[in-house]
Enzyme design. Structure first.
Site, PDB file in Angstrom:
ATOM      1  N   ASP A  22       0.693  -3.806  -4.258  1.00 11.37           N
ATOM      2  CA  ASP A  22      -0.399  -3.119  -4.966  1.00 11.37           C
ATOM      3  C   ASP A  22      -1.516  -4.016  -5.499  1.00 11.37           C
ATOM      4  O   ASP A  22      -2.021  -3.789  -6.606  1.00 11.37           O
ATOM      5  CB  ASP A  22       0.169  -2.301  -6.131  1.00 11.37           C
ATOM      6  CG  ASP A  22       1.247  -1.324  -5.706  1.00 11.37           C
ATOM      7  OD1 ASP A  22       1.445  -1.143  -4.497  1.00 11.37           O
ATOM      8  OD2 ASP A  22       1.905  -0.751  -6.592  1.00 11.37           O
ATOM      9  N   LYS A  82       1.577   4.922  -1.544  1.00  9.16           N
ATOM     10  CA  LYS A  82       2.643   5.502  -2.356  1.00  9.16           C
ATOM     11  C   LYS A  82       2.065   6.010  -3.662  1.00  9.16           C
ATOM     12  O   LYS A  82       0.936   5.656  -4.032  1.00  9.16           O
ATOM     13  CB  LYS A  82       3.743   4.467  -2.639  1.00  9.16           C
ATOM     14  CG  LYS A  82       3.276   3.255  -3.447  1.00  9.16           C
ATOM     15  CD  LYS A  82       4.374   2.216  -3.560  1.00  9.16           C
ATOM     16  CE  LYS A  82       3.934   1.025  -4.395  1.00  9.16           C
ATOM     17  NZ  LYS A  82       3.701   1.357  -5.807  1.00  9.16           N
ATOM     18  N   CYS A 115       5.393  -1.374 -11.154  1.00  3.85           N
ATOM     19  CA  CYS A 115       5.964  -1.261  -9.806  1.00  3.85           C
ATOM     20  C   CYS A 115       6.860  -2.430  -9.440  1.00  3.85           C
ATOM     21  O   CYS A 115       7.702  -2.311  -8.554  1.00  3.85           O
ATOM     22  CB  CYS A 115       4.846  -1.127  -8.777  1.00  3.85           C
ATOM     23  SG  CYS A 115       3.933   0.417  -8.957  1.00  3.85           S
TER      24      CYS A 115
END
Length: 238
Positions: A22, A82, A115
């Protein structure tokens, strides 16, 4: 009774994967040491390519948080989109399962307490209408579905060794970063640095790609603020 031998955490190119989590445009102005984190991750990506280590790249809700930043050098890698706070989504699981030799995951990215690490209880929900302070969370579509557990804990539950590249993971808050690294270590992940992992992967100066790797690590990795996390009564030292 014999004492259980602690895990050694050896890493080998043939049984490892690099996870890049990310590193997107929206985080440029909010993540501490963002340019340095991306630069170190880019170094890990270059080594992964040299040593034929598979790479997983994810993007958290790219519609709201934008694409992966170009300086990572991952333009040729298809990012897995996601919305949950874990990289271990079905598509990534399928790719992992296709590598039965997989033993170790090298983990880079953001945010350390989200995350990368955070673990939600099974009954956790995102409540519609409740303000969320994180840029990562505030742009997500509101849902009543519980998000899966986080990347590091998901991987550990699968019996894999997780090597958290500490100089390639960060958060908006250094307090969150410190406690997330400590929490992952308590759960069994290995905290390490990019250069330490790179040298473990190469193992020998006689390696056919060593000269190329040596050029990458000739200059120290950029300072990503880790030293301050190890001072005083840091939980990383306990």
């Amino acid at each position: 009774m014999a004492t259980a031998r602690p895990a050694l955490g050896r890493v080998l190119p043939g049984s490892s994967m690099l996870f890049l989590c990310d590193m997107q445009e929206k985080f440029r102005g909010t993540i501490s040491f963002f340019p340095q984190i991306v630069a170190v991750s880019a170094r890990m990506l270059q080594v992964a390519r040299m040593l034929d280590i598979p790479v997983m790249l994810t993007e958290q809700y790219p519609t709201g948080l934008g694409p992966t930043v170009p300086e990572l050098g991952a333009q040729d890698i298809r990012a897995v989109p996601k919305t949950c706070f874990s990289m271990v989504v079905p598509e990534v699981e399928r790719l992992m399962n296709a590598r039965p030799s997989l033993r170790s995951v090298l983990l880079c990215g953001i945010e350390a307490q989200a995350c990368i690490m955070v673990r939600f209880p099974p009954d956790a929900v995102l409540t519609p209408g409740r303000p969320l302070r994180s840029p990562l969370m505030s742009t997500l579509p509101l849902t009543s579905d519980p998000p899966p557990q986080s990347t590091a804990l998901d991987l550990l539950e699968r019996g894999l060794d997780v090597h958290v590249v500490a100089d390639a993971c960060s958060s908006r808050s250094q307090v969150d970063r410190l406690l997330a690294l400590s929490r992952m270590r308590q759960s069994g992940a290995f905290l390490t640095t990019s250069e330490c992992l790179i040298l473990q992967l190469v193992r020998d100066s006689a390696h056919p790609r060593f000269k190329e790797v040596q050029k990458l690590i000739r200059d120290p990795a950029p300072d990503s603020g880790l030293l301050g996390l190890f001072q005083g009564q840091s939980p990383l030292l306990n």
